[in-house]
Structure formats: structure tokens, C-alpha cells
Design a protein around this motif. Structure first.
Motif, short mmCIF file in Angstrom:
data_model
loop_
_atom_site.label_atom_id
_atom_site.label_comp_id
_atom_site.label_asym_id
_atom_site.label_seq_id
_atom_site.Cartn_x
_atom_site.Cartn_y
_atom_site.Cartn_z
N LEU A 1 0.81 -1.21 0.00
CA LEU A 1 0.00 0.00 0.00
C LEU A 1 0.85 1.27 0.00
CD1 LEU A 1 -2.92 -1.04 2.37
CD2 LEU A 1 -2.93 -0.90 -0.12
N LYS A 2 2.13 1.13 0.31
CA LYS A 2 3.02 2.29 0.24
C LYS A 2 3.19 2.73 -1.21
CE LYS A 2 7.43 4.12 1.74
NZ LYS A 2 8.66 3.86 2.52
N GLU A 3 3.25 1.76 -2.12
CA GLU A 3 3.39 2.03 -3.55
C GLU A 3 2.36 1.19 -4.33
OE1 GLU A 3 7.81 2.81 -4.70
OE2 GLU A 3 7.75 1.00 -3.45
N PRO A 4 1.08 1.55 -4.21
CA PRO A 4 0.05 0.71 -4.81
C PRO A 4 0.16 0.57 -6.33
CG PRO A 4 -0.89 2.78 -4.02
CD PRO A 4 0.53 2.71 -3.53
N HIS A 5 0.61 1.60 -7.02
CA HIS A 5 0.70 1.51 -8.49
C HIS A 5 1.79 0.54 -8.92
CE1 HIS A 5 -2.31 4.52 -9.14
NE2 HIS A 5 -1.74 5.27 -8.22
N LYS A 6 2.76 0.32 -8.06
CA LYS A 6 3.83 -0.64 -8.35
C LYS A 6 3.37 -2.08 -8.07
CE LYS A 6 8.48 -1.79 -6.70
NZ LYS A 6 9.55 -1.38 -5.78
N PHE B 1 0.01 -3.22 -7.46
CA PHE B 1 -1.32 -3.60 -7.96
C PHE B 1 -1.44 -3.02 -9.36
CE2 PHE B 1 -1.56 -3.35 -3.38
CZ PHE B 1 -2.15 -4.56 -3.05
N ASP B 2 -1.13 -3.85 -10.36
CA ASP B 2 -1.02 -3.34 -11.72
C ASP B 2 -2.33 -3.29 -12.48
OD1 ASP B 2 -1.22 -6.07 -11.96
OD2 ASP B 2 0.53 -6.31 -13.24
N LYS B 3 -3.41 -3.81 -11.90
CA LYS B 3 -4.72 -3.74 -12.57
C LYS B 3 -5.31 -2.35 -12.36
CE LYS B 3 -7.38 -6.79 -10.90
NZ LYS B 3 -8.14 -7.88 -10.31
N PRO B 4 -5.72 -1.67 -13.41
CA PRO B 4 -6.32 -0.34 -13.23
C PRO B 4 -7.52 -0.36 -12.29
CG PRO B 4 -5.95 -0.79 -15.55
CD PRO B 4 -5.65 -2.06 -14.80
N SER B 5 -8.25 -1.47 -12.26
CA SER B 5 -9.44 -1.55 -11.41
C SER B 5 -9.10 -1.69 -9.93
CB SER B 5 -10.31 -2.73 -11.84
OG SER B 5 -9.60 -3.95 -11.64
N ALA B 6 -7.83 -1.93 -9.63
CA ALA B 6 -7.44 -2.14 -8.23
C ALA B 6 -7.46 -0.85 -7.43
CB ALA B 6 -6.04 -2.76 -8.16
N HIS B 7 -7.31 0.28 -8.11
CA HIS B 7 -7.14 1.55 -7.41
C HIS B 7 -8.41 2.37 -7.40
CE1 HIS B 7 -2.90 0.66 -7.65
NE2 HIS B 7 -3.06 0.45 -8.95
N LEU B 8 -8.61 3.03 -6.28
CA LEU B 8 -9.68 4.01 -6.20
C LEU B 8 -9.21 5.24 -6.95
CD1 LEU B 8 -12.36 4.91 -4.96
CD2 LEU B 8 -11.10 5.67 -2.96
N SER B 9 -9.95 5.63 -7.93
CA SER B 9 -9.58 6.77 -8.76
C SER B 9 -9.31 8.00 -7.93
CB SER B 9 -10.72 7.06 -9.75
OG SER B 9 -10.54 8.31 -10.34
N LYS B 10 -8.26 8.70 -8.27
CA LYS B 10 -7.95 9.95 -7.56
C LYS B 10 -9.08 10.95 -7.70
CE LYS B 10 -3.77 9.26 -5.95
NZ LYS B 10 -3.39 9.39 -4.57
N ASN B 11 -9.87 10.84 -8.76
CA ASN B 11 -11.00 11.75 -8.92
C ASN B 11 -12.08 11.49 -7.87
OD1 ASN B 11 -9.80 12.86 -11.18
ND2 ASN B 11 -10.81 11.44 -12.58
N MET B 12 -12.18 10.23 -7.40
CA MET B 12 -13.18 9.89 -6.39
C MET B 12 -12.69 10.26 -5.00
SD MET B 12 -14.55 6.22 -7.77
CE MET B 12 -15.71 6.01 -6.45
N SER B 13 -11.39 10.18 -4.79
CA SER B 13 -10.84 10.47 -3.47
C SER B 13 -9.40 10.92 -3.64
CB SER B 13 -10.89 9.22 -2.59
OG SER B 13 -10.14 9.41 -1.42
N GLU B 14 -9.06 12.02 -3.07
CA GLU B 14 -7.69 12.52 -3.18
C GLU B 14 -6.69 11.58 -2.54
OE1 GLU B 14 -6.43 15.22 -4.83
OE2 GLU B 14 -8.45 15.25 -5.66
N LYS B 15 -7.13 10.79 -1.58
CA LYS B 15 -6.21 9.92 -0.84
C LYS B 15 -5.97 8.58 -1.52
CE LYS B 15 -7.35 11.92 3.63
NZ LYS B 15 -7.89 11.66 4.95
N GLY B 16 -6.83 8.17 -2.43
CA GLY B 16 -6.66 6.90 -3.11
C GLY B 16 -6.92 5.71 -2.21
N GLY B 17 -6.58 4.52 -2.69
CA GLY B 17 -6.79 3.29 -1.94
C GLY B 17 -6.81 2.10 -2.87
N VAL B 18 -6.74 0.91 -2.28
CA VAL B 18 -6.74 -0.33 -3.05
C VAL B 18 -7.90 -1.20 -2.56
CG1 VAL B 18 -5.44 -2.43 -3.59
CG2 VAL B 18 -4.25 -0.24 -3.43
#
Length: 104
Positions: A22-27, A29-46
Motif C-alpha cells: 500500500l506504500k506504492e500501490p501503483h507498483k 497492484f497493476d490492474k487499473p481496477s485495483a485503485h480508487l480513482s484519484k477523482n473519487m478520493s484525493e487519498k486513493g486506496g486499493v
């Protein structure tokens, strides 16, 4: 800060891995669907399902781990529809690092 709950939560390799992922979720969790869009939440999440898939453990075990980590204030969660997204609580992690550096 409840140090006992924190250290209990950190005393498991998978829970430590989750914090690292979770420190580097884009590294990690490579599926685009894994991440909460920054547009939905500034903080993000998996999404919890993606954490479970990466950990290769049962849903109940991952739920228990995430709950324990949230109780220790290491994680924050945000629900969007039927999905729950998790992210690190950087404030708690920073406080813990300071505590270890100064008091232990």
C-alpha cells in the motif's frame, strides 16, 4: 497510540507485506481496477479483493488482517458502493517510526 496493538498487527509477514504494497500501490497492484480513482478520493486506496488476490489468502483471513490493522490505526478505509478501499495511515506510521527512533 496503542503500541501493543501496533506491534501485534506488525508481527505477521502478510500484514507487513500489505503495508509495503500500500506504500506504492501503483507498483504492486497493476490492474487499473485495483485503485480508487484519484477523482473519487484525493487519498486513493486499493480494493480489498485485489489485496486478497495478491496475498493469495482467503477472504476471511484478509478481512481479519485488515480489520486488525485498522484497529491499530495503521490503515484507513473508504467505502464506495459495494467496494471497500484501503490505504495506509501515514500519520500513525510516522508516529510509530518516531517512537521507535526515540523511545526504543
Amino acid at each position: 497510540m496503542n503500541t501493543i496493538d501496533l506491534f501485534k498487527a506488525l508481527s505477521n509477514e502478510t500484514r507487513l507485506n500489505i503495508l509495503q504494497w500500500l506504500k506504492e500501490p501503483h507498483k504492486h497492484f497493476d490492474k487499473p481496477s485495483a485503485h480508487l480513482s484519484k477523482n473519487m478520493s484525493e487519498k486513493g486506496g486499493v480494493c480489498v479483493g485485489d489485496i486478497q488476490e495478491k496475498a493469495k489468502l482467503s477472504q476471511s483471513t484478509i478481512s481479519q488482517y485488515l480489520s486488525m490493522m485498522q484497529k491499530a490505526n495503521l490503515l484507513e478505509s473508504e467505502r464506495h458502493g459495494k467496494w471497500t478501499y484501503y490505504r495506509r495511515n501515514e500519520e500513525t506510521i510516522s508516529t510509530l517510526a518516531e517512537y521507535i527512533g526515540k523511545d526504543l
